[in-house]
Design an enzyme around this catalytic site. Structure first.
Site, PDB file in Angstrom:
ATOM      1  N   ASP A 196      45.285  76.552  40.010  1.00 47.71           N
ATOM      2  CA  ASP A 196      45.380  75.504  38.975  1.00 47.71           C
ATOM      3  C   ASP A 196      46.355  75.838  37.846  1.00 47.71           C
ATOM      4  O   ASP A 196      46.402  75.118  36.856  1.00 47.71           O
ATOM      5  CB  ASP A 196      44.004  75.177  38.361  1.00 47.71           C
ATOM      6  N   LYS A 221      51.320  75.995  40.364  1.00 45.13           N
ATOM      7  CA  LYS A 221      52.294  76.450  41.357  1.00 45.13           C
ATOM      8  C   LYS A 221      52.851  75.290  42.185  1.00 45.13           C
ATOM      9  O   LYS A 221      54.057  75.195  42.403  1.00 45.13           O
ATOM     10  CB  LYS A 221      51.640  77.483  42.304  1.00 45.13           C
ATOM     11  N   THR A 222      51.946  74.422  42.625  1.00 45.24           N
ATOM     12  CA  THR A 222      52.382  73.309  43.478  1.00 45.24           C
ATOM     13  C   THR A 222      53.148  72.267  42.660  1.00 45.24           C
ATOM     14  O   THR A 222      54.162  71.725  43.122  1.00 45.24           O
ATOM     15  CB  THR A 222      51.159  72.687  44.185  1.00 45.24           C
ATOM     16  N   HIS A 228      44.006  80.476  47.310  1.00 44.06           N
ATOM     17  CA  HIS A 228      44.114  81.901  47.021  1.00 44.06           C
ATOM     18  C   HIS A 228      44.076  82.723  48.317  1.00 44.06           C
ATOM     19  O   HIS A 228      44.885  83.632  48.513  1.00 44.06           O
ATOM     20  CB  HIS A 228      42.975  82.302  46.086  1.00 44.06           C
TER      21      HIS A 228
END
Ligand code: GDP
Ligand code: MG
Length: 394
Positions: A21, A24-25, A84
């Site tokens: 959260d 990264k995306t 993760h």
């Protein structure tokens, strides 16, 4: 089109790492959005990245999205993982080996457990350069940004990276993705890309370290002797160099009496060349695929290593039962395999399927294994664990 423009550029492998959260995306999507404006990427929306298809590597299921884009300088293969556990498996198994990584840290959160875990693994698998993107700058004051900057540099240094020299960029991936041209929006992405171009070196062949040739094959030339065949991984091999043939318990001193490339005798060969080496005084019976030919005294064999190891979950084809110390199976690495014993640290009685932990390896015969080298363990022909060497022990 995108592909034809980028065909000439050198490739660099990067990826986002960091706590869940932290963005990264969103950052990955924002990079493609900004570069798409210049025709240097196809825009990949957030949802498409997070719905990364499953890949099977070494029998493990990893969700990873590989995004291609380019800057004026280089072409990039960028990896973003949804979860993760996917990062852990990706890094431990060496599936998408990164030349450098973008550490994403949310400014309102600072470093978190997965930030540390990803940095530890990145270090273990040989990632040397980290560029930090302090994200969600839209949510905090400048003072907070500066405190995060200090905190992250210290953290990088603690993990063995160059914290002082690592570039730190403040931004908001979300604003950039929404097309904002304010400081933390699109400009922060352009700055990030410029810095990646500069700070993360393009991987080059290593011509200066002592030479190393993993042996693929060996044969006898009647009247001359034993020839070993392999591709030079690093360094330069010269005719008459002192060498050692290492592995499977053997340490054989020898001299390179001739070098052949494409069946022609050569005075020297360099990293990347596939060579045959005629070795003085070595019997064919003592050479095996999986041994290493290296500059005399440059490498050491050992039975004992430390590693990080991931035990595959049952639904990945792994074991249904946990693993305990004194576990003995075949260990596979590069082109060889050997019986090995796995022991857990003293603070741990078992490793559950789907978990990872530091382990100690004892190999039946002495081998060369270097930090960053990956391996798998198989039971009855299927992979049950994957790992990466972190240290050679005596
Ligand atoms: P990941 O788990 O690290 O890939 O994080 P995501 O990219 O999925 O982002 C997690 C959440 O943070 C999402 O709801 C994003 O919209 C939000 N987010 C990402 N970047 C920013 C940012 O710069 N500012 C704010 N306010 N929210 C952000
Ligand atoms: Mg994500």
């Amino acid at each position: 089109s995108f592909s034809s423009e980028t065909a000439e550029k050198v490739n660099c492998n990067i990826g986002t790492i960091g706590h869940v959260d932290h963005g990264k995306t969103t950052l990955t999507a924002a990079i493609t959005k900004v570069l798409a404006k210049d025709g240097l990427a196809d825009f990949i929306p957030y949802d498409e990245i997070d719905r990364a298809p499953e890949e099977k590597a070494r029998g493990i299921t990893i969700n990873a999205c590989h995004v291609g884009f380019s800057t004026k300088a280089r072409r990039y293969a960028h990896t973003d993982c949804p979860g993760h556990a996917d990062y852990i498996k990706n890094m431990i198994s060496g599936t998408s080996q990164m030349d450098g990584a973008i550490l994403v840290v949310a400014a309102n959160d600072g470093q978190m457990p997965q930030t540390r875990e990803h940095l530890l693994l990145a270090k273990q698998v040989g990632v040397e350069k980290i560029v930090v993107y302090v994200n969600k700058a839209d949510l905090v004051d400048n003072d907070v940004l500066e405190l995060v900057d200090i905190e992250i540099r210290e953290l990088l240094t603690d993990f063995g990276f160059d914290g002082a020299a690592s570039p730190v960029i403040y931004g908001s991936a979300l604003q950039a993705l929404q097309g904002a041209e304010t400081e933390y929006g699109e400009p922060s992405i352009r700055k990030l890309l410029e810095i990646i171009d500069e700070y993360i070196p393009t991987p080059t062949r290593d011509f200066t370290s002592p030479f190393l040739v993993p042996i693929d094959n060996a044969f006898t030339v009647p009247g001359r002797g034993t020839v070993v065949v392999g591709t030079i991984k690093r360094g330069v091999v010269n005719r008459n160099d002192e060498a050692e043939l290492l592995g499977f318990g053997e340490s054989i001193k020898t001299t390179v009496s001739d070098i052949q490339i494409f069946k022609k005798s050569q005075p020297k060969a360099v990293a990347g060349d596939n060579i045959g080496c005629l070795l003085r005084g070595v019997r064919i019976g003592s050479v095996q695929r999986g041994m290493l030919l290296c500059a005399a005294g440059s490498e050491e064999v050992s039975n004992h290593f430390e590693a990080s190891m991931y035990l595959l979950a049952r639904n990945e084809g792994g074991r249904s039962k946990p693993l305990t110390s004194k576990y003995i199976q075949q260990l596979f690495s590069r082109t060889w395999n050997i019986s090995a014993r796995v022991d857990l640290g003293q603070d741990r009685s078992m490793l559950m399927p789907g978990e990872h932990a530091p382990v100690y390896l004892t190999l039946l015969r002495k081998m060369v294994m270097s930090p960053g080298q990956s391996f798998t363990i198989r039971e009855n022909g299927s992979t049950v664990a994957t790992g990466v060497i972190t240290k050679r022990l005596k």
